[in-house]
Design a protein around this motif. Structure first.
Motif, PDB file in Angstrom:
ATOM      1  N   ASP A  62      -1.263  -2.919 -11.170  1.00  0.00           N
ATOM      2  CA  ASP A  62      -1.033  -4.306 -11.571  1.00  0.00           C
ATOM      3  C   ASP A  62       0.459  -4.621 -11.641  1.00  0.00           C
ATOM      4  O   ASP A  62       0.909  -5.665 -11.174  1.00  0.00           O
ATOM      5  N   ILE A  63       1.226  -3.711 -12.226  1.00  0.00           N
ATOM      6  CA  ILE A  63       2.669  -3.927 -12.356  1.00  0.00           C
ATOM      7  C   ILE A  63       3.332  -3.960 -10.985  1.00  0.00           C
ATOM      8  O   ILE A  63       4.109  -4.865 -10.676  1.00  0.00           O
ATOM      9  N   LEU A  64       3.019  -2.977 -10.143  1.00  0.00           N
ATOM     10  CA  LEU A  64       3.648  -2.920  -8.825  1.00  0.00           C
ATOM     11  C   LEU A  64       3.259  -4.123  -7.978  1.00  0.00           C
ATOM     12  O   LEU A  64       4.091  -4.675  -7.253  1.00  0.00           O
ATOM     13  N   SER A  65       2.002  -4.552  -8.056  1.00  0.00           N
ATOM     14  CA  SER A  65       1.557  -5.704  -7.273  1.00  0.00           C
ATOM     15  C   SER A  65       2.299  -6.977  -7.671  1.00  0.00           C
ATOM     16  O   SER A  65       2.439  -7.893  -6.864  1.00  0.00           O
ATOM     17  N   GLY A  66       2.761  -7.031  -8.905  1.00  0.00           N
ATOM     18  CA  GLY A  66       3.493  -8.195  -9.381  1.00  0.00           C
ATOM     19  C   GLY A  66       4.951  -8.240  -8.944  1.00  0.00           C
ATOM     20  O   GLY A  66       5.604  -9.259  -9.082  1.00  0.00           O
ATOM     21  N   ILE A  67       5.446  -7.143  -8.404  1.00  0.00           N
ATOM     22  CA  ILE A  67       6.839  -7.105  -7.946  1.00  0.00           C
ATOM     23  C   ILE A  67       6.924  -7.786  -6.589  1.00  0.00           C
ATOM     24  O   ILE A  67       6.100  -7.549  -5.706  1.00  0.00           O
ATOM     25  N   GLU A  68       7.934  -8.625  -6.439  1.00  0.00           N
ATOM     26  CA  GLU A  68       8.099  -9.372  -5.192  1.00  0.00           C
ATOM     27  C   GLU A  68       8.226  -8.419  -3.999  1.00  0.00           C
ATOM     28  O   GLU A  68       9.008  -7.472  -4.019  1.00  0.00           O
ATOM     29  N   GLY A  69       7.410  -8.662  -2.988  1.00  0.00           N
ATOM     30  CA  GLY A  69       7.465  -7.884  -1.754  1.00  0.00           C
ATOM     31  C   GLY A  69       6.469  -6.740  -1.684  1.00  0.00           C
ATOM     32  O   GLY A  69       6.207  -6.214  -0.618  1.00  0.00           O
ATOM     33  N   VAL A  70       5.897  -6.340  -2.820  1.00  0.00           N
ATOM     34  CA  VAL A  70       4.986  -5.190  -2.824  1.00  0.00           C
ATOM     35  C   VAL A  70       3.611  -5.570  -2.288  1.00  0.00           C
ATOM     36  O   VAL A  70       3.065  -4.920  -1.410  1.00  0.00           O
ATOM     37  N   GLY A  71       3.025  -6.612  -2.813  1.00  0.00           N
ATOM     38  CA  GLY A  71       1.686  -7.025  -2.404  1.00  0.00           C
ATOM     39  C   GLY A  71       0.629  -6.087  -2.951  1.00  0.00           C
ATOM     40  O   GLY A  71       0.826  -5.417  -3.961  1.00  0.00           O
ATOM     41  N   ASP A  72      -0.514  -6.020  -2.269  1.00  0.00           N
ATOM     42  CA  ASP A  72      -1.590  -5.118  -2.688  1.00  0.00           C
ATOM     43  C   ASP A  72      -1.098  -3.685  -2.613  1.00  0.00           C
ATOM     44  O   ASP A  72      -0.333  -3.332  -1.716  1.00  0.00           O
ATOM     45  N   CYS A  73      -1.566  -2.859  -3.544  1.00  0.00           N
ATOM     46  CA  CYS A  73      -1.158  -1.460  -3.506  1.00  0.00           C
ATOM     47  C   CYS A  73      -2.223  -0.572  -4.116  1.00  0.00           C
ATOM     48  O   CYS A  73      -3.075  -1.036  -4.880  1.00  0.00           O
ATOM     49  N   GLN A  74      -2.170   0.682  -3.744  1.00  0.00           N
ATOM     50  CA  GLN A  74      -3.014   1.721  -4.320  1.00  0.00           C
ATOM     51  C   GLN A  74      -2.104   2.832  -4.814  1.00  0.00           C
ATOM     52  O   GLN A  74      -1.092   3.130  -4.187  1.00  0.00           O
ATOM     53  N   VAL A  75      -2.485   3.443  -5.924  1.00  0.00           N
ATOM     54  CA  VAL A  75      -1.648   4.462  -6.545  1.00  0.00           C
ATOM     55  C   VAL A  75      -2.481   5.706  -6.804  1.00  0.00           C
ATOM     56  O   VAL A  75      -3.626   5.620  -7.247  1.00  0.00           O
ATOM     57  N   LEU A  76      -1.897   6.858  -6.525  1.00  0.00           N
ATOM     58  CA  LEU A  76      -2.510   8.143  -6.865  1.00  0.00           C
ATOM     59  C   LEU A  76      -1.478   8.956  -7.632  1.00  0.00           C
ATOM     60  O   LEU A  76      -0.331   9.090  -7.196  1.00  0.00           O
ATOM     61  N   ILE A  77      -1.892   9.465  -8.778  1.00  0.00           N
ATOM     62  CA  ILE A  77      -1.009  10.295  -9.601  1.00  0.00           C
ATOM     63  C   ILE A  77      -1.578  11.705  -9.620  1.00  0.00           C
ATOM     64  O   ILE A  77      -2.764  11.891  -9.864  1.00  0.00           O
ATOM     65  N   THR A  78      -0.721  12.700  -9.363  1.00  0.00           N
ATOM     66  CA  THR A  78      -1.156  14.095  -9.493  1.00  0.00           C
ATOM     67  C   THR A  78      -0.476  14.686 -10.722  1.00  0.00           C
ATOM     68  O   THR A  78       0.675  14.375 -11.032  1.00  0.00           O
TER      69      THR A  78
END
Length: 137
Positions: A62-78
Motif C-alpha cells: 500500500d505504501i509503495l503503491s502510493g509513491i509517485e511512479g511506482v504503480g501496482d506492486c507486489q512484495v516478497l520478504i524473506t
C-alpha cells in the motif's frame, strides 16, 4: 409492416396509452439503473478486497503503491531462520529480514527505484543491497 401499424393504431385508441407507455419505460429505466449500479458496486468491492493484503507485506504494498511512479506492486520478504531462509508473506515483524523483492509497474525507472529502496530501508531497517526491484510486465 402493416400489421405493426394496425397494432400501434389499436394501442393508441386505448385510454391513457401514453401514460402506460411512459410508466413502463420509467420502470425499465429504473431497473437498468439499479442493475448497473449493483454490478459496478460489486466489482469495486472485489477489487478492493483483492488489492488489500494483510500484515506487513500488505502495508508495504500500500505504501509503495502510493509513491509517485511506482504503480501496482507486489512484495516478497524473506526472513533469516537459523541456517535456512523462509519465505513469509504475512508476518508483521521486521526482525530477521534477509531480503525484499519488489515487482512494480514503474520498476524500470531509476528515480522510482531509488524511491522504493529509500522507503524500504527506512521502513524495514535493512541495507539497500538486500533489496531487489523488478519491472512488472
Amino acid at each position: 409492416m402493416e400489421k405493426i401499424k394496425k397494432i400501434v393504431e389499436k394501442c393508441k385508441k386505448i385510454k391513457g396509452f401514453e401514460i402506460i407507455c411512459a410508466l413502463v419505460i420509467a420502470v425499465i429505466a429504473i431497473c437498468i439503473y439499479f442493475s448497473v449500479n449493483a454490478i459496478t458496486s460489486n466489482s469495486d468491492k472485489s477489487q478492493t478486497t483483492t488489492q488489500k493484503q494483510s500484515g506487513l507485506v500488505g502495508e508495504i504494498q500500500d505504501i509503495l503503491s502510493g509513491i509517485e511512479g511506482v504503480g501496482d506492486c507486489q512484495v516478497l520478504i524473506t526472513y533469516k531462520a537459523g541456517q535456512d531462509t523462509q519465505e513469509v508473506d504475512n508476518l508483521n515483524s521486521t526482525d530477521n529480514i534477509q531480503g525484499v523483492v519488489v515487482v512494480a509497474r514503474g520498476g524500470n525507472d531509476v528515480l522510482t527505484r531509488i524511491k522504493i529502496v529509500n522507503a524500504l530501508c527506512t521502513l524495514l531497517k535493512i541495507d539497500a543491497n538486500n533489496i531487489q526491484i523488478f519491472e512488472m510486465k
